[in-house]
Design a protein around this motif. Structure first.
Motif, PDB file in Angstrom:
ATOM      1  N   GLU A  64       0.820  -1.214   0.000  1.00 36.96           N
ATOM      2  CA  GLU A  64       0.000   0.000   0.000  1.00 36.96           C
ATOM      3  C   GLU A  64       0.860   1.272   0.000  1.00 36.96           C
ATOM      4  OE1 GLU A  64       0.402  -1.306   4.277  1.00 36.96           O
ATOM      5  OE2 GLU A  64      -0.121  -2.304   2.423  1.00 36.96           O
ATOM      6  N   LEU A  65       2.139   1.144   0.317  1.00 29.86           N
ATOM      7  CA  LEU A  65       3.030   2.307   0.236  1.00 29.86           C
ATOM      8  C   LEU A  65       3.192   2.803  -1.199  1.00 29.86           C
ATOM      9  CD1 LEU A  65       5.834   1.390   2.811  1.00 29.86           C
ATOM     10  CD2 LEU A  65       3.994   3.074   3.066  1.00 29.86           C
ATOM     11  N   LEU A  66       2.898   1.936  -2.158  1.00 26.58           N
ATOM     12  CA  LEU A  66       2.937   2.368  -3.558  1.00 26.58           C
ATOM     13  C   LEU A  66       1.923   3.474  -3.841  1.00 26.58           C
ATOM     14  CD1 LEU A  66       3.400  -0.919  -5.640  1.00 26.58           C
ATOM     15  CD2 LEU A  66       5.034   0.958  -5.346  1.00 26.58           C
ATOM     16  N   LEU A  67       0.939   3.633  -2.973  1.00 27.15           N
ATOM     17  CA  LEU A  67      -0.049   4.692  -3.163  1.00 27.15           C
ATOM     18  C   LEU A  67       0.548   6.090  -2.997  1.00 27.15           C
ATOM     19  CD1 LEU A  67      -3.197   3.160  -1.433  1.00 27.15           C
ATOM     20  CD2 LEU A  67      -2.664   3.286  -3.874  1.00 27.15           C
ATOM     21  N   VAL A  68       1.755   6.177  -2.486  1.00 24.47           N
ATOM     22  CA  VAL A  68       2.430   7.478  -2.404  1.00 24.47           C
ATOM     23  C   VAL A  68       2.886   7.929  -3.802  1.00 24.47           C
ATOM     24  CG1 VAL A  68       4.398   8.710  -1.389  1.00 24.47           C
ATOM     25  CG2 VAL A  68       3.147   7.035  -0.030  1.00 24.47           C
ATOM     26  N   LEU A  69       3.177   6.985  -4.670  1.00 19.59           N
ATOM     27  CA  LEU A  69       3.680   7.326  -6.011  1.00 19.59           C
ATOM     28  C   LEU A  69       2.659   8.117  -6.833  1.00 19.59           C
ATOM     29  CD1 LEU A  69       5.910   7.299  -8.052  1.00 19.59           C
ATOM     30  CD2 LEU A  69       5.290   4.968  -8.662  1.00 19.59           C
ATOM     31  N   PRO A  70       1.387   7.741  -6.886  1.00 20.15           N
ATOM     32  CA  PRO A  70       0.442   8.582  -7.625  1.00 20.15           C
ATOM     33  C   PRO A  70       0.332  10.001  -7.061  1.00 20.15           C
ATOM     34  CG  PRO A  70      -0.483   6.413  -7.300  1.00 20.15           C
ATOM     35  CD  PRO A  70       0.770   6.475  -6.476  1.00 20.15           C
ATOM     36  N   LEU A  71       0.396  10.111  -5.738  1.00 23.33           N
ATOM     37  CA  LEU A  71       0.359  11.443  -5.130  1.00 23.33           C
ATOM     38  C   LEU A  71       1.564  12.266  -5.591  1.00 23.33           C
ATOM     39  CD1 LEU A  71      -0.858  13.487  -3.159  1.00 23.33           C
ATOM     40  CD2 LEU A  71       0.482  12.396  -1.355  1.00 23.33           C
ATOM     41  N   ALA A  72       2.747  11.663  -5.549  1.00 19.82           N
ATOM     42  CA  ALA A  72       3.963  12.365  -5.992  1.00 19.82           C
ATOM     43  C   ALA A  72       3.869  12.717  -7.477  1.00 19.82           C
ATOM     44  CB  ALA A  72       5.191  11.497  -5.727  1.00 19.82           C
ATOM     45  N   GLY A  73       3.379  11.779  -8.281  1.00 21.13           N
ATOM     46  CA  GLY A  73       3.255  12.030  -9.721  1.00 21.13           C
ATOM     47  C   GLY A  73       2.312  13.180 -10.028  1.00 21.13           C
ATOM     48  N   VAL A  74       1.193  13.236  -9.312  1.00 21.20           N
ATOM     49  CA  VAL A  74       0.218  14.311  -9.553  1.00 21.20           C
ATOM     50  C   VAL A  74       0.770  15.662  -9.098  1.00 21.20           C
ATOM     51  CG1 VAL A  74      -2.045  15.215  -8.847  1.00 21.20           C
ATOM     52  CG2 VAL A  74      -1.821  12.833  -9.585  1.00 21.20           C
ATOM     53  N   VAL A  75       1.358  15.707  -7.915  1.00 16.70           N
ATOM     54  CA  VAL A  75       1.883  16.985  -7.405  1.00 16.70           C
ATOM     55  C   VAL A  75       3.017  17.497  -8.296  1.00 16.70           C
ATOM     56  CG1 VAL A  75       3.126  18.077  -5.486  1.00 16.70           C
ATOM     57  CG2 VAL A  75       1.151  16.605  -5.027  1.00 16.70           C
ATOM     58  N   LEU A  76       3.971  16.640  -8.595  1.00 15.89           N
ATOM     59  CA  LEU A  76       5.095  17.068  -9.437  1.00 15.89           C
ATOM     60  C   LEU A  76       4.645  17.324 -10.872  1.00 15.89           C
ATOM     61  CD1 LEU A  76       7.826  14.649  -8.037  1.00 15.89           C
ATOM     62  CD2 LEU A  76       7.615  17.111  -7.615  1.00 15.89           C
ATOM     63  N   GLY A  77       3.742  16.489 -11.379  1.00 15.51           N
ATOM     64  CA  GLY A  77       3.237  16.667 -12.740  1.00 15.51           C
ATOM     65  C   GLY A  77       2.447  17.955 -12.891  1.00 15.51           C
ATOM     66  N   TRP A  78       1.637  18.289 -11.886  1.00 12.84           N
ATOM     67  CA  TRP A  78       0.864  19.526 -11.955  1.00 12.84           C
ATOM     68  C   TRP A  78       1.787  20.742 -11.903  1.00 12.84           C
ATOM     69  CZ3 TRP A  78      -3.906  19.719 -13.566  1.00 12.84           C
ATOM     70  CH2 TRP A  78      -4.557  20.949 -13.542  1.00 12.84           C
ATOM     71  N   THR A  79       2.822  20.678 -11.071  1.00  9.88           N
ATOM     72  CA  THR A  79       3.793  21.768 -11.002  1.00  9.88           C
ATOM     73  C   THR A  79       4.520  21.911 -12.338  1.00  9.88           C
ATOM     74  OG1 THR A  79       4.061  21.312  -8.652  1.00  9.88           O
ATOM     75  CG2 THR A  79       5.738  22.690  -9.677  1.00  9.88           C
TER      76      THR A  79
END
Length: 195
Positions: A64-79
């Protein structure tokens, strides 16, 4: 006490306006350079985040720690997306607004093109293929690893309702990011130039 309220001579006013517009140009180019550096570094940041999150997940043995990756991808991708949008907006403003205003003030040199680089790059004949490749890179960097993480989490199961809810929200956020990244690429507006 009387103040001199006489307006500056037309030549002096024109010279002052040119100075102000050139200062605006310098400030906007500095902002554009800064945003380009930030945008480009975000690609490295998302790749580093993906590797670190995968390593921590494997070490901890908690999928379930893999769920951090989508959060990182969205935040960095949006920036990344926002910086890319602002870089383009600055270039458009320089080309379409500031350049013509400055050119109109420099009446002695009407044959001299202003900010030619700002108009040359967008008319490059390879621009469309480069924009397609950049779109592919952006989607591959900011959307594919997070989506792969979600697929792995979903495939392993069973899941708690919280994991399912978080992963569904992240999938929706990734879909929005992918859609906005594709729209921002603005492929339809690129003119194919033959030279």
């Amino acid at each position: 006490m009387t103040m001199n309220s006489a307006a500056p001579a037309p030549a002096a006013a024109s010279e002052q306006a040119v100075t102000v517009l050139l200062a605006e140009y310098d400030a906007l180019k500095a902002e554009q350079r800064s945003r380009i550096g930030t945008r480009d570094n975000l690609l490295y940041a998302v790749l580093t985040a993906a590797a670190a999150i995968a390593a921590v997940t494997a070490t901890a043995g908690r999928l379930e720690l893999l769920l951090v990756l989508p959060l990182a991808g969205v935040v960095l991708g949006w920036t990344h997306l926002h910086n890319d949008h602002m870089i383009t907006a600055i270039g458009t403003y320089l080309r379409d607004r500031l350049g013509p205003r400055l050119h109109a003030l420099v009446d002695d040199a009407t044959d001299i093109p202003m900010f030619e680089w700002e108009t040359e790059r967008p008319s490059d004949r390879l621009r469309l293929s480069r924009k397609w490749l950049q779109l592919a890179v952006n989607l591959a960097a900011f959307c594919v690893p997070p989506l792969a993480a979600l697929i792995v989490v979903w495939a392993v199961g069973p899941h708690t309702p919280a994991v399912l809810a978080v992963s569904a929200l992240e999938a929706a956020a990734l879909a929005v990011l992918a859609t906005q990244t594709t729209r921002n690429a603005d492929l339809a507006s690129v003119r194919q130039v033959t030279r």
